[in-house]
Scaffold this motif. Structure first.
Motif, short mmCIF file in Angstrom:
data_model
loop_
_atom_site.label_atom_id
_atom_site.label_comp_id
_atom_site.label_asym_id
_atom_site.label_seq_id
_atom_site.Cartn_x
_atom_site.Cartn_y
_atom_site.Cartn_z
N VAL A 18 0.84 -1.21 0.00
CA VAL A 18 0.00 0.00 0.00
C VAL A 18 0.87 1.25 0.00
CG1 VAL A 18 -1.62 1.35 1.38
CG2 VAL A 18 -1.99 -1.09 1.09
N ALA A 19 1.90 1.26 0.86
CA ALA A 19 2.80 2.42 0.93
C ALA A 19 3.49 2.66 -0.41
CB ALA A 19 3.82 2.23 2.04
N GLU A 20 3.98 1.56 -1.04
CA GLU A 20 4.64 1.70 -2.34
C GLU A 20 3.66 2.16 -3.42
OE1 GLU A 20 6.28 -2.13 -3.00
OE2 GLU A 20 7.97 -1.87 -1.59
N GLY A 21 2.43 1.60 -3.38
CA GLY A 21 1.43 1.98 -4.37
C GLY A 21 1.02 3.44 -4.25
N VAL A 22 0.86 3.92 -3.02
CA VAL A 22 0.50 5.33 -2.82
C VAL A 22 1.62 6.24 -3.30
CG1 VAL A 22 0.03 7.08 -1.05
CG2 VAL A 22 -1.11 4.86 -0.94
N GLU A 23 2.86 5.84 -3.02
CA GLU A 23 4.00 6.64 -3.48
C GLU A 23 4.06 6.69 -5.00
OE1 GLU A 23 8.88 6.83 -2.90
OE2 GLU A 23 7.67 5.29 -1.87
N GLN A 24 3.82 5.53 -5.64
CA GLN A 24 3.80 5.49 -7.11
C GLN A 24 2.65 6.32 -7.65
OE1 GLN A 24 6.11 4.13 -8.87
NE2 GLN A 24 5.23 4.24 -10.92
N PHE A 25 1.49 6.25 -6.98
CA PHE A 25 0.33 7.04 -7.39
C PHE A 25 0.63 8.53 -7.32
CE2 PHE A 25 -3.61 9.29 -6.63
CZ PHE A 25 -4.50 8.70 -7.53
N GLU A 26 1.29 8.98 -6.24
CA GLU A 26 1.64 10.39 -6.10
C GLU A 26 2.59 10.83 -7.21
OE1 GLU A 26 0.81 12.79 -4.14
OE2 GLU A 26 -0.43 11.80 -2.64
N ASP A 27 3.54 9.96 -7.56
CA ASP A 27 4.51 10.30 -8.60
C ASP A 27 3.80 10.49 -9.95
OD1 ASP A 27 7.08 10.71 -9.67
OD2 ASP A 27 7.13 8.65 -10.38
N ILE A 28 2.91 9.56 -10.28
CA ILE A 28 2.19 9.66 -11.56
C ILE A 28 1.25 10.87 -11.53
CG2 ILE A 28 0.60 8.47 -13.12
CD1 ILE A 28 1.70 5.83 -12.04
N TRP A 29 0.66 11.13 -10.37
CA TRP A 29 -0.25 12.29 -10.23
C TRP A 29 0.48 13.59 -10.57
CZ3 TRP A 29 -5.33 13.29 -8.74
CH2 TRP A 29 -5.62 14.58 -8.34
N GLN A 30 1.70 13.74 -10.04
CA GLN A 30 2.47 14.94 -10.34
C GLN A 30 2.82 15.02 -11.82
OE1 GLN A 30 3.12 17.47 -8.43
NE2 GLN A 30 2.17 16.59 -6.60
N LYS A 31 3.21 13.89 -12.42
CA LYS A 31 3.54 13.90 -13.85
C LYS A 31 2.32 14.26 -14.69
CE LYS A 31 7.24 10.43 -13.57
NZ LYS A 31 7.65 9.07 -13.95
N LEU A 32 1.14 13.78 -14.27
CA LEU A 32 -0.09 14.09 -15.01
C LEU A 32 -0.37 15.58 -15.01
CD1 LEU A 32 -2.71 13.18 -16.44
CD2 LEU A 32 -3.73 12.90 -14.19
N HIS A 33 -0.20 16.22 -13.86
CA HIS A 33 -0.51 17.65 -13.77
C HIS A 33 0.57 18.51 -14.41
CE1 HIS A 33 -4.21 17.87 -11.35
NE2 HIS A 33 -3.81 16.70 -10.90
N ASN A 34 1.76 17.96 -14.60
CA ASN A 34 2.82 18.72 -15.27
C ASN A 34 2.92 18.38 -16.75
OD1 ASN A 34 3.51 19.92 -12.84
ND2 ASN A 34 4.99 18.30 -12.32
N ALA A 35 2.03 17.52 -17.24
CA ALA A 35 2.10 17.10 -18.64
C ALA A 35 1.81 18.28 -19.56
CB ALA A 35 1.11 15.97 -18.90
N ALA A 36 2.56 18.33 -20.68
CA ALA A 36 2.44 19.47 -21.59
C ALA A 36 1.39 19.27 -22.66
CB ALA A 36 3.79 19.75 -22.24
N ASN A 37 1.16 18.02 -23.11
CA ASN A 37 0.20 17.82 -24.19
C ASN A 37 -0.79 16.72 -23.81
OD1 ASN A 37 1.45 15.24 -24.85
ND2 ASN A 37 3.12 16.45 -25.74
N ALA A 38 -1.80 16.56 -24.68
CA ALA A 38 -2.90 15.63 -24.40
C ALA A 38 -2.44 14.17 -24.43
CB ALA A 38 -4.02 15.84 -25.41
N ASN A 39 -1.49 13.85 -25.32
CA ASN A 39 -1.02 12.45 -25.41
C ASN A 39 -0.36 12.00 -24.11
OD1 ASN A 39 -1.93 12.20 -28.02
ND2 ASN A 39 -0.01 12.93 -28.92
N GLN A 40 0.47 12.87 -23.54
CA GLN A 40 1.11 12.53 -22.27
C GLN A 40 0.08 12.37 -21.16
OE1 GLN A 40 3.97 15.64 -21.60
NE2 GLN A 40 5.60 14.58 -22.73
N LYS A 41 -0.93 13.25 -21.17
CA LYS A 41 -1.97 13.16 -20.14
C LYS A 41 -2.72 11.84 -20.24
CE LYS A 41 -2.83 18.03 -19.21
NZ LYS A 41 -3.81 19.12 -19.17
N GLU A 42 -3.02 11.41 -21.48
CA GLU A 42 -3.72 10.14 -21.64
C GLU A 42 -2.86 8.97 -21.13
OE1 GLU A 42 -4.92 9.67 -25.66
OE2 GLU A 42 -6.31 11.36 -25.63
#
Length: 497
Positions: A18-42
């Motif tokens: 659970v701890a590892e999954g939440v950490e991975q989720f947070e990392d992807i969450w940050q990348k999603l909000h910093n994504a520059a184009n629609a393809n990266q967001k998808e």
């Protein structure tokens, strides 16, 4: 005992995942909000969905252990379950944002959201403006009270209580004007991003306390409110302008001789329609002899070429009462100028060709004020996929293709296609009207069309419940929903004329 150790080992491994999954989720969450184009967001959204499914499986396992009686201390399990549920709520927000169409009601609502920092800055600017207005209102009240008390003291001399009240009001007016000048300077600095919003928040309580309690007998003013903002180091262009040479006696003399009083240091423009002379109240820090002022005005009149048309300028000292002669006051001189000279003795200056053109354009603009409907773009028919066609085919749309009768002859699926893919057009409006005539009703929450499959089993003033047919625009097909509660507040019931 061995079973308990085995169970505890499984729980520890699960909580580690659970701890590892939440950490991975947070990392992807940050990348999603910093994504520059629609393809990266998808791509990041798909990764986020994969991680949340893993966490959901772990949550199901944790819920099983929480319901079991074999485990005594369940606090750690409950905390991890809540942690997973928090991530699930965050994923729902992401999913809702990606599924929201740009021109739907939700999409338009999201477009209007403001950056939190910008919103905080606007709220601070609004607070500063309201505070300045409040101080100005109090200054007007004090000036009005001083004028009424001055009239009473002239009628009945020797009233020490009223004299003390006048002095107290004058002191309050001076302090209020100081705070107004400081707050106007801070407002300019905030508009130019020269001061931080947090620094203004630090003085907010002191300023509001001053406004609320400045008239209390035991009030003690904090004279160092603005010291932390370093207003002395700012450039002069940001400083709020205010009259420096006026004392209170001069302002009250001026307010009694003119209908309205002003605190602006700019000259008052003359009225060319009247033949009266313009009186300027000039507070002089170092008064010059009247002869030199008269000579300067006469030289300006001669230089303007209006010597024969202008009567001699009169410079007179304002008469002072014996009570005022006892205390030294800065000299106040009244200058009477003919209206043909304007507000300064340099004579009228003819406008240049560019200035005359700008003036004519401004006057013409007033006769053609813009209307809100001017911003609406006229939609014309444009062929989406133009291609050469034989002349025996229709080259133009059918004659009555923009009428409700034409749309009523179309199939239901065609009407749905027009409604969802031609947003903001007359075609969408006509398709909605045709669907309503076929007993379809639009649900504003799910953005889907519903139709009764049978009579509702429950009908109240707020909702009805029963079996419905709805059109799923994501899977593009009609679906059946049993036991659905249709709340009337989500019913689009406008009458389409």
């Amino acid at each position: 005992m061995a079973d308990k150790r085995k169970l505890q080992g499984e729980i520890d491994r699960c909580l580690k995942k659970v701890a590892e999954g939440v950490e991975q989720f947070e990392d992807i969450w940050q990348k999603l909000h910093n994504a520059a184009n629609a393809n990266q967001k998808e791509k990041y959204e798909a990764d986020l969905k994969k991680e949340i499914k893993k966490l959901q499986r772990l949550r199901d396992q944790i819920k099983t252990w929480v319901a079991s009686n074999e485990i005594k201390d369940k606090r750690q399990l409950v905390e991890n379950r809540k942690l997973i549920e928090t991530q699930m709520e965050r994923f729902k927000v992401v999913e809702r944002e990606t599924k929201t169409k740009a021109y739907s009601k939700e999409g338009l609502g999201l477009a209007q959201k403001v950056d939190p920092a910008q919103k905080e800055k606007e709220e601070t600017e609004q607070w500063l403006t309201n505070t300045i207005d409040t101080l100005n209102m109090q200054v007007d009240q004090f000036e009005s009270e001083v004028e009424s008390l001055s009239v009473q003291t002239r009628k009945k001399k020797g009233d020490k209580e009223k004299q003390d009240r006048i002095e107290e009001l004058k002191r309050l007016i001076e302090r209020h004007r100081y705070h107004i000048r400081m707050l106007e300077t801070i407002l300019r600095m905030l508009d130019n991003d020269s001061v931080q919003v947090e620094a203004i928040h630090k003085i907010k309580d002191d300023v509001e306390y001053y406004i609320d309690s400045s008239q209390d007998p035991d009030f003690e003013e904090n004279e160092f409110i603005y010291d932390d903002l370093d207003l002395e180091d700012i450039p002069p262009s940001l400083m709020a302008t205010s009259p420096q040479g006026h004392n209170d006696e001069e302002m009250f003399l001026q307010s009694s001789s003119t209908p309205t009083s002003t605190t602006s240091s700019s000259p008052i423009p003359p009225s060319p329609a009247t033949g009266t002379t313009v009186s300027l109240m000039l507070p002089l820090q170092a008064p010059e002899p009247l002869s030199s002022l008269k000579a300067m005005a006469e030289r300006a009149a001669l230089g303007s070429g209006l010597d024969g048309e202008i009567p001699s300028l009169h410079l007179t000292d304002r008469a002072t009462s014996p009570a005022q002669q006892k205390t030294p006051q800065p000299a106040v001189t009244e200058v009477n100028l003919p209206p043909s000279l304007g507000a300064c003795p340099l004579g009228p200056t003819p406008l240049s060709k560019d200035q005359l053109y700008q003036q004519a354009m401004q006057e013409a603009a007033w006769t053609h004020m813009p209307h809100p409907s001017d911003s609406e773009r006229i939609r014309q028919y444009l062929m989406r996929n133009p291609c050469p066609t034989p002349p025996f085919h229709h080259q133009m749309p059918p004659h009555h293709s923009d009428s409700i009768e034409f749309y009523q002859r179309l199939s239901t699926e065609t009407l749905f296609f027009i409604f969802y893919y031609l947003e903001g057009t007359k075609a969408q409006y006509l398709s909605a009207k045709a669907l309503k005539k076929q007993s379809w009703r639009f649900h504003t929450k799910y953005m889907m069309w519903f139709q009764r499959h049978e009579e509702p089993k429950t009908i109240t003033d707020e909702f009805e419940q029963g079996t419905y047919i709805y059109f799923d625009y994501e899977k593009w097909g009609q679906r059946k929903k049993e036991g659905f509660t249709f709340e009337y507040r989500y019913l689009e019931d406008r009458d389409l004329q």
